[in-house]
Design an enzyme around this catalytic site. Structure first.
Site, short mmCIF file in Angstrom:
data_model
loop_
_atom_site.label_atom_id
_atom_site.label_comp_id
_atom_site.label_asym_id
_atom_site.label_seq_id
_atom_site.Cartn_x
_atom_site.Cartn_y
_atom_site.Cartn_z
N SER A 182 35.85 49.17 57.78
CA SER A 182 36.47 50.18 57.44
C SER A 182 37.55 50.17 56.49
O SER A 182 38.17 51.65 55.88
CB SER A 182 37.59 50.98 58.95
OG SER A 182 38.31 50.30 58.94
N LYS A 183 38.56 49.64 56.74
CA LYS A 183 39.90 49.33 54.76
C LYS A 183 39.61 49.48 53.65
O LYS A 183 38.66 49.21 53.86
CB LYS A 183 40.17 48.09 55.68
CG LYS A 183 41.14 47.51 56.94
CD LYS A 183 41.79 49.00 57.35
CE LYS A 183 42.26 48.81 58.46
NZ LYS A 183 41.84 48.70 60.02
#
Ligand code: PLP
Length: 375
Positions: A182-183
């Site tokens: 998700s980063k």
């Protein structure tokens, strides 16, 4: 409109080529080729002397605590509002987490609250650069310095953020990053530990390789350590992503700007802040809704989900979690940490994956406005 996820990564063909090259060539005596390039480029980008690629940010926090000699009987101060990965390694090493309240504006740990949490047992603080927002680093560093307290900067969510011209992750004895899917910058799963301290770096090299010092003969272990290594394929993807980091961060900032332009006129919505002297990389566009709307974050998430839009809840205070129910510090924090308990029920992360464009942001904002009107 198709379903809109809360996060998504940016992978281009060049990045796939790097991974394919690692799959084809980075084995055995060449297994570390991509790690070396990735770590060198990463430490250069952050502005620290050393960088160590690891399987996760959680392992980077664990190694940081171990290398600082923190263990049983010690206390480590963490913000009440963060992901449990910030605090869990404190328990791994036998120390106790102490949950400090958050700053009203930055949502990160408050320096006053940190000061109040200090006891003779306090050995470290782990400030978190929450959602890309930067905490009051100068004040935190001054207090830590005055009390001989180590700093582990949890920059898991903040690659590309800056405070007074210095990059996030470079403020502590160690800094740690996450490359979870998700980063802003991802290797699928993965993490990095950065530091200027050779003693900590050297200690982490031993601890992360089953207690074997670099250069020591094969299968010879001085102590029982851990197996914390990143794969070559992840390191190749990390290097490729890092080579595009300015674009990745710019994209996040552009997405946030579209949200701000759409939502700033709505009375009662507070978005991430960017105090003067800081740069926010806006990993997660986050909105806190005034209680006057009569909607908790779970209500908003449910209503948006019905419209095909995925949100994430603002972190729940760690001190409210069943995982810490037996801890006296958690019970005290539930009473003391007014800001954390006031903000958390009304906050959500809005979709801000790399696939968002202006039209999608407008669509999400219009739906948010409808939900606030009860439609
Ligand atoms: C603030 C914070 N700290 C630590 C972590 C842990 O990262 P990882 O999943 O790479 O172990 C995360 C991950 O989401 C995070 O958001």
């Amino acid at each position: 409109m198709e379903c809109i996820p809360v996060a998504s990564s940016w992978i281009n063909p060049e990045m796939v080529d790097y991974v394919a090259d690692a799959v084809a060539h980075a084995w055995y005596e060449n297994a570390n080729l991509y790690h070396e390039r990735f770590e060198k480029a990463f430490s250069h980008y952050i502005g620290t002397k050393y960088a160590m690629a690891l399987p996760s940010c959680t392992s980077a926090i664990h190694l940081s605590l171990l290398s600082l000699g923190i263990g049983k009987g010690d206390e480590v101060v963490v913000p009440d509002l963060t992901w449990i990965a910030t605090a869990a390694p404190i328990t791994y090493v036998g120390a106790t987490p102490v949950f400090a309240d958050c700053d009203e504006k930055t949502w990160c740990i408050s320096s006053d609250a940190f000061q109040e949490c200090i006891t003779p047992r306090t050995k470290a603080i782990i400030p978190v650069d929450l959602y890309g927002n930067m905490p009051e680093m100068d004040a935190i560093r001054d207090i830590a310095h005055d009390h001989g307290i180590a700093i582990i900067e949890d920059a898991a969510e903040a690659i590309g953020s800056e405070y007074h011209g210095k990059r996030s992750g470079s403020f502590g004895d160690t800094g740690v990053f996450s490359f979870h899917g998700s980063k802003t910058m991802t290797t699928g799963e993965g993490g990095m530990l950065v530091t200027d301290r050779k003693d900590l770096y050297d200690r982490c090299l031993v601890l992360r390789d089953h207690g074997r010092a670099p250069g020591e003969k094969m299968f010879w272990n001085a102590e029982v350590g851990y197996k914390y290594k990143m794969s070559s394929m992840q390191a190749a993807l990390g290097l490729a992503q890092l080579e595009r980091i300015e674009e990745l961060v710019e994209r996040k900032r552009q997405i946030f700007t579209w949200y701000r332009q759409n939502l700033q006129s709505v009375e009662g919505i507070t978005l991430n802040c960017e105090p003067s002297g800081t740069k926010n990389s806006y990993w997660m566009v986050t909105a806190i809704f005034d209680p006057k709307f009569g909607l908790l974050k779970e209500d908003i998430m449910r209503m948006m989900k019905e419209k095909g839009i995925d949100l994430r809840p603002f972190f729940y205070p760690l001190s409210s979690q069943p995982a810490y129910a037996a801890l006296a510090h958690a019970q005290e924090a539930q009473v003391k940490n007014n800001v954390a308990y006031r903000i958390s029920p009304y906050g959500v992360n809005l979709p801000c994956g790399m696939n968002m464009d202006k039209q999608k942001v407008e669509y999400v904002c219009n739906e948010v406005k409808q939900v606030l009107k009860g439609e």
